[in-house]
Scaffold this active site. Structure first.
Site, PDB file in Angstrom:
ATOM      1  N   CYS A  37       4.648   8.164   4.062  1.00 10.08           N
ATOM      2  CA  CYS A  37       3.409   8.287   3.299  1.00 10.08           C
ATOM      3  C   CYS A  37       3.236   7.090   2.367  1.00 10.08           C
ATOM      4  O   CYS A  37       4.097   6.813   1.524  1.00 10.08           O
ATOM      5  CB  CYS A  37       3.423   9.585   2.510  1.00 10.08           C
ATOM      6  SG  CYS A  37       2.055   9.717   1.361  1.00 10.08           S
ATOM      7  N   CYS A  55       3.333   8.087  -1.400  1.00  8.22           N
ATOM      8  CA  CYS A  55       4.698   8.401  -1.840  1.00  8.22           C
ATOM      9  C   CYS A  55       5.471   7.106  -2.091  1.00  8.22           C
ATOM     10  O   CYS A  55       6.195   6.975  -3.085  1.00  8.22           O
ATOM     11  CB  CYS A  55       5.432   9.230  -0.789  1.00  8.22           C
ATOM     12  SG  CYS A  55       5.029  10.991  -0.797  1.00  8.22           S
ATOM     13  N   ASP A 104      -7.208   1.080  -7.422  1.00  2.79           N
ATOM     14  CA  ASP A 104      -7.546   1.082  -5.995  1.00  2.79           C
ATOM     15  C   ASP A 104      -7.598  -0.364  -5.494  1.00  2.79           C
ATOM     16  O   ASP A 104      -8.121  -1.254  -6.171  1.00  2.79           O
ATOM     17  CB  ASP A 104      -8.907   1.771  -5.775  1.00  2.79           C
ATOM     18  CG  ASP A 104      -9.136   2.116  -4.316  1.00  2.79           C
ATOM     19  OD1 ASP A 104      -9.175   3.325  -3.999  1.00  2.79           O
ATOM     20  OD2 ASP A 104      -9.278   1.188  -3.486  1.00  2.79           O
ATOM     21  N   HIS A 162       4.629  15.207  -2.709  1.00  2.65           N
ATOM     22  CA  HIS A 162       3.734  14.987  -1.562  1.00  2.65           C
ATOM     23  C   HIS A 162       2.921  16.246  -1.285  1.00  2.65           C
ATOM     24  O   HIS A 162       3.433  17.213  -0.717  1.00  2.65           O
ATOM     25  CB  HIS A 162       4.538  14.586  -0.327  1.00  2.65           C
ATOM     26  CG  HIS A 162       3.673  14.304   0.862  1.00  2.65           C
ATOM     27  ND1 HIS A 162       2.961  13.139   1.000  1.00  2.65           N
ATOM     28  CD2 HIS A 162       3.380  15.055   1.951  1.00  2.65           C
ATOM     29  CE1 HIS A 162       2.272  13.179   2.126  1.00  2.65           C
ATOM     30  NE2 HIS A 162       2.512  14.329   2.723  1.00  2.65           N
ATOM     31  N   ASN A 172     -11.776  13.250  -2.186  1.00  2.00           N
ATOM     32  CA  ASN A 172     -12.058  13.404  -0.762  1.00  2.00           C
ATOM     33  C   ASN A 172     -10.976  14.290  -0.141  1.00  2.00           C
ATOM     34  O   ASN A 172      -9.791  14.097  -0.410  1.00  2.00           O
ATOM     35  CB  ASN A 172     -12.089  12.037  -0.080  1.00  2.00           C
ATOM     36  CG  ASN A 172     -13.199  11.149  -0.609  1.00  2.00           C
ATOM     37  OD1 ASN A 172     -14.266  11.625  -0.988  1.00  2.00           O
ATOM     38  ND2 ASN A 172     -12.954   9.851  -0.670  1.00  2.00           N
ATOM     39  N   HIS A 185      -2.398  12.020   1.148  1.00  2.00           N
ATOM     40  CA  HIS A 185      -1.628  12.400  -0.042  1.00  2.00           C
ATOM     41  C   HIS A 185      -2.682  12.600  -1.130  1.00  2.00           C
ATOM     42  O   HIS A 185      -3.444  11.661  -1.419  1.00  2.00           O
ATOM     43  CB  HIS A 185      -0.626  11.287  -0.395  1.00  2.00           C
ATOM     44  CG  HIS A 185       0.238  11.556  -1.603  1.00  2.00           C
ATOM     45  ND1 HIS A 185       1.614  11.461  -1.582  1.00  2.00           N
ATOM     46  CD2 HIS A 185      -0.089  11.878  -2.875  1.00  2.00           C
ATOM     47  CE1 HIS A 185       2.097  11.729  -2.784  1.00  2.00           C
ATOM     48  NE2 HIS A 185       1.068  11.981  -3.598  1.00  2.00           N
ATOM     49  N   HIS A 205      -5.221  12.645  -3.921  1.00  2.68           N
ATOM     50  CA  HIS A 205      -5.501  11.641  -4.958  1.00  2.68           C
ATOM     51  C   HIS A 205      -6.871  11.867  -5.564  1.00  2.68           C
ATOM     52  O   HIS A 205      -7.808  12.248  -4.870  1.00  2.68           O
ATOM     53  CB  HIS A 205      -5.392  10.212  -4.404  1.00  2.68           C
ATOM     54  CG  HIS A 205      -6.157   9.972  -3.134  1.00  2.68           C
ATOM     55  ND1 HIS A 205      -5.705  10.388  -1.900  1.00  2.68           N
ATOM     56  CD2 HIS A 205      -7.346   9.372  -2.907  1.00  2.68           C
ATOM     57  CE1 HIS A 205      -6.580  10.044  -0.974  1.00  2.68           C
ATOM     58  NE2 HIS A 205      -7.600   9.441  -1.557  1.00  2.68           N
TER      59      HIS A 205
HETATM   60  P1  5GP Z   1      -9.610   8.189   0.498  1.00  4.94           P
HETATM   61  O1  5GP Z   1     -10.617   7.622   1.460  1.00  4.94           O
HETATM   62  O2  5GP Z   1      -8.385   8.691   1.196  1.00  4.94           O
HETATM   63  O3  5GP Z   1     -10.194   9.190  -0.465  1.00  4.94           O
HETATM   64  O4  5GP Z   1      -9.182   6.985  -0.432  1.00  4.94           O
HETATM   65  C1  5GP Z   1      -8.107   6.162  -0.182  1.00  4.94           C
HETATM   66  C2  5GP Z   1      -8.211   5.008  -1.140  1.00  4.94           C
HETATM   67  O5  5GP Z   1      -6.986   4.341  -1.156  1.00  4.94           O
HETATM   68  C3  5GP Z   1      -9.291   3.976  -0.748  1.00  4.94           C
HETATM   69  O6  5GP Z   1     -10.232   3.852  -1.814  1.00  4.94           O
HETATM   70  C4  5GP Z   1      -8.498   2.688  -0.523  1.00  4.94           C
HETATM   71  O7  5GP Z   1      -9.157   1.535  -0.996  1.00  4.94           O
HETATM   72  C5  5GP Z   1      -7.213   2.958  -1.277  1.00  4.94           C
HETATM   73  N1  5GP Z   1      -6.032   2.299  -0.712  1.00  4.94           N
HETATM   74  C6  5GP Z   1      -5.681   2.283   0.602  1.00  4.94           C
HETATM   75  N2  5GP Z   1      -4.518   1.607   0.756  1.00  4.94           N
HETATM   76  C7  5GP Z   1      -4.153   1.195  -0.496  1.00  4.94           C
HETATM   77  C8  5GP Z   1      -3.035   0.452  -0.981  1.00  4.94           C
HETATM   78  O8  5GP Z   1      -2.141   0.023  -0.239  1.00  4.94           O
HETATM   79  N3  5GP Z   1      -2.981   0.215  -2.320  1.00  4.94           N
HETATM   80  C9  5GP Z   1      -3.959   0.662  -3.164  1.00  4.94           C
HETATM   81  N4  5GP Z   1      -3.816   0.355  -4.465  1.00  4.94           N
HETATM   82  N5  5GP Z   1      -5.017   1.375  -2.739  1.00  4.94           N
HETATM   83  C10 5GP Z   1      -5.108   1.642  -1.422  1.00  4.94           C
HETATM   84 ZN    ZN Z   2       2.910  11.345   0.034  1.00  6.55          ZN
END
Ligand code: 5GP
Ligand code: ZN
Length: 122
Positions: A5, A8, A31, A47, A91, A102, A104
């Site tokens: 993950c 994680c 982000d 997790h 989301n 995971h 958030h």
């Molecule tokens: P979701 O679409 O799952 O609600 O949001 C996932 C978020 O994680 C996205 O806004 C994306 O930009 C962010 N994200 C994806 N990979 C990484 C990463 O490796 N580091 C950081 N800081 N953010 C990430």
């Molecule tokens: Zn996780």
């Protein structure tokens, strides 16, 4: 903890991130692809896949996570008060637009001069 993950690994420091907060239970970071001047992600260190896995047994830690959000928002550039504010977005699941499995909270805010609704009256 889930071995494969991304979040994680970020919470454990195995993958670098721009950390803004950490305690025993939670971790918050910027982000990587911000949608606004302030775009933080707040995660539990444990997790949990998504809000679909939340039940009555989770109210205590989830309440603390919710209560952390305004503090992190204001400590990291979101404007306090009714003319400021921020969006709290969770989301959930594929049909809910969740890409990382995971749990958030997105904390999204900051001044948006390009947004006409937010601009001062001419
Ligand atoms: P979701 O679409 O799952 O609600 O949001 C996932 C978020 O994680 C996205 O806004 C994306 O930009 C962010 N994200 C994806 N990979 C990484 C990463 O490796 N580091 C950081 N800081 N953010 C990430
Ligand atoms: Zn996780």
């Amino acid at each position: 903890m889930s071995d494969n993950c991304l979040f994680c690994k970020i919470a454990k420091g195995e993958i670098p991130s721009k950390k803004v907060y950490e305690d025993e239970d939670f971790f918050a970071f910027h982000d990587i692809n911000p949608a606004a001047p302030v775009h933080l992600l707040l995660i539990p260190k444990r997790h949990v896949v998504s809000m679909q896995d939340i039940g009555p047994q989770d109210t205590q830690w989830l309440g603390r996570m919710m209560a952390l959000a305004p503090r992190l928002a204001h400590d990291n550039g979101c404007t306090p008060g009714p003319d400021g504010g921020f969006r709290l977005v969770v989301n959930t699941g594929v049909e809910g637009g969740q890409e990382i499995a995971h749990l958030h909270f997105h904390i999204i805010g900051g001044p948006r001069p390009w947004d006409k609704r937010a601009a001062p009256a001419a």
